[in-house]
Design an enzyme around this catalytic site. Sequence first.
Site, PDB file in Angstrom:
ATOM      1  CG  ASP A 230      44.489   1.624  32.594  1.00  0.00           C
ATOM      2  OD1 ASP A 230      44.834   2.750  32.221  1.00  0.00           O
ATOM      3  OD2 ASP A 230      43.525   1.020  32.082  1.00  0.00           O
TER       4      ASP A 230
ATOM      5  CG  HIS B 250      48.417   1.827  30.102  1.00  0.00           C
ATOM      6  ND1 HIS B 250      47.110   1.582  29.728  1.00  0.00           N
ATOM      7  CD2 HIS B 250      49.051   0.629  29.997  1.00  0.00           C
ATOM      8  CE1 HIS B 250      46.972   0.296  29.409  1.00  0.00           C
ATOM      9  NE2 HIS B 250      48.128  -0.296  29.575  1.00  0.00           N
TER      10      HIS B 250
END
Length: 397
Positions: free
Chosen positions: A210, A233
Amino acid sequence: MSIILNLFLTSVEAQAGALDVVAKFGAKADLNTDLSKPLLDAWKEACASPAPTTIVIPKGTYLLSQATLEGPCKAPIELEVQGNIKAPADPKDFKEPKWVSFLHVENFKLFGGGVFDGQGTAAYKREGCEKHDFCSNLPIVRLDFLTNAMIQDITIRDSKQFHVNLLGCKNITLEHVTVSAPEDSPNTDGIHIGRSEGVKIINTDIKTGDDCISIGDGSKNLDITGVTCGPGHGISIGSLGKFANEEPVEGIKVSKCTLTNTSNGVRIKTWAGEFPGTVSDIHFEDITVTNVSCPVLIDQKYCPWNKCKMNAESNVKLSNISFKNIHGTAALPEVVKLVCSGTFPCENIELADIDITFNGPNGPAKSECKNVKPKITGKQNPAACSTPVPENPTPTV
Ligand SMILES: *[C@@H]1O[C@H](CO)[C@@H](O)[C@H](O)[C@H]1NC(C)=O
Ligand SMILES: *[C@@H]1O[C@H](CO)[C@@H](O)[C@H](O)[C@H]1NC(C)=O
Ligand SMILES: *[C@@H]1O[C@H](CO)[C@@H](O)[C@H](O)[C@H]1NC(C)=O
Ligand SMILES: *[C@@H]1O[C@H](CO)[C@@H](O)[C@H](O)[C@H]1NC(C)=O
């Protein structure tokens, strides 16, 4: 006589200032003996000591069920972790949504080259989730309300959820911290910062599933430099605007960072519709991207899993934001995307020296803008705001 001897020993010990959890508190590096009690006993003694004290966890692999190490303490306190500390693998073994938690400590240092291993593999598969409460809020290393703290030379790996979570910290530096988790591990942000001031993240390497770094509401005066990120991310401010009464985010500098194979580079995300907020004085500078899907992104239509009204405009106001010297390669054609709110258009945004190439089908590289008129300086490749934002942009995560 014995009182004098005791006083003498106590003062010698205080001077030496080191408490070894194995030698003195019965910890065993056998992956069977719970480190919790020895560590808490050592913490209690160190925290009560009027002299600065270092707790040492020597080399070896330990099992730790859970520990909350709480202040305030009488003097500066350090935890030197040389060993590898493992969490229980089964999420059901947790009674509370936390694993190692440092709480209300001032003048604290965590260092030593050791490892906190969250053993997240079972949690990533969401095994047995129907039977307990913590599947969406699983244990992490928490740094809560720390003041004047240093976290240095520590590895945190395979956390079941966020790796490091800061809340209410003031003047804290994280340096040479390594975060590592698989690319497909869900919700495993590297470092999350919320309601904290004066946070520095320096020379840190993050590989995760993430956001490498995520910055929540109430964060002020952050300096993030020399971070490598990927997979992951990217480095994100937000998401913001999902909850009422969020505090402003202001004064954030992200510089000299390198992102590789990430889904975003540097971004600010606020929910479509929802609650008000402000984001200002944010500067991204000297960023190298390699094979990054969307390197420069303001997304005020953030709406993952369709959990909002996609047609509504964000109520978070963005101003005084710069993107300077951002260069490298993208994995998709939309290399710059500034999607601002129709209700509160972005103000005083600057794009300076952007040079990002995309080689692939669906090219050439595009720079898309909406509800924003950025100040443009230096080289612009692709040409700044050359393309309007499509009516139904693909939601990002
Ligand atoms: C910030 O914390 C560090 C310890 O990490 C300390 O040395 C420094 O003096 C603190 N700065 C201020 C302004 O208190
Ligand atoms: C680009 O990154 C993706 C993951 O986001 C990866 O699957 C792909 O192999 C990478 N391509 C190159 C050329 O590195
Ligand atoms: C990026 O992806 C490519 C292709 O999968 C891989 O060879 C490379 O090692 C990755 N780079 C990083 C830093 O993860
Ligand atoms: C933005 O910058 C301008 C000029 O530098 C300043 O006057 C203004 O107060 C800033 N706005 C915010 C919200 O910080």
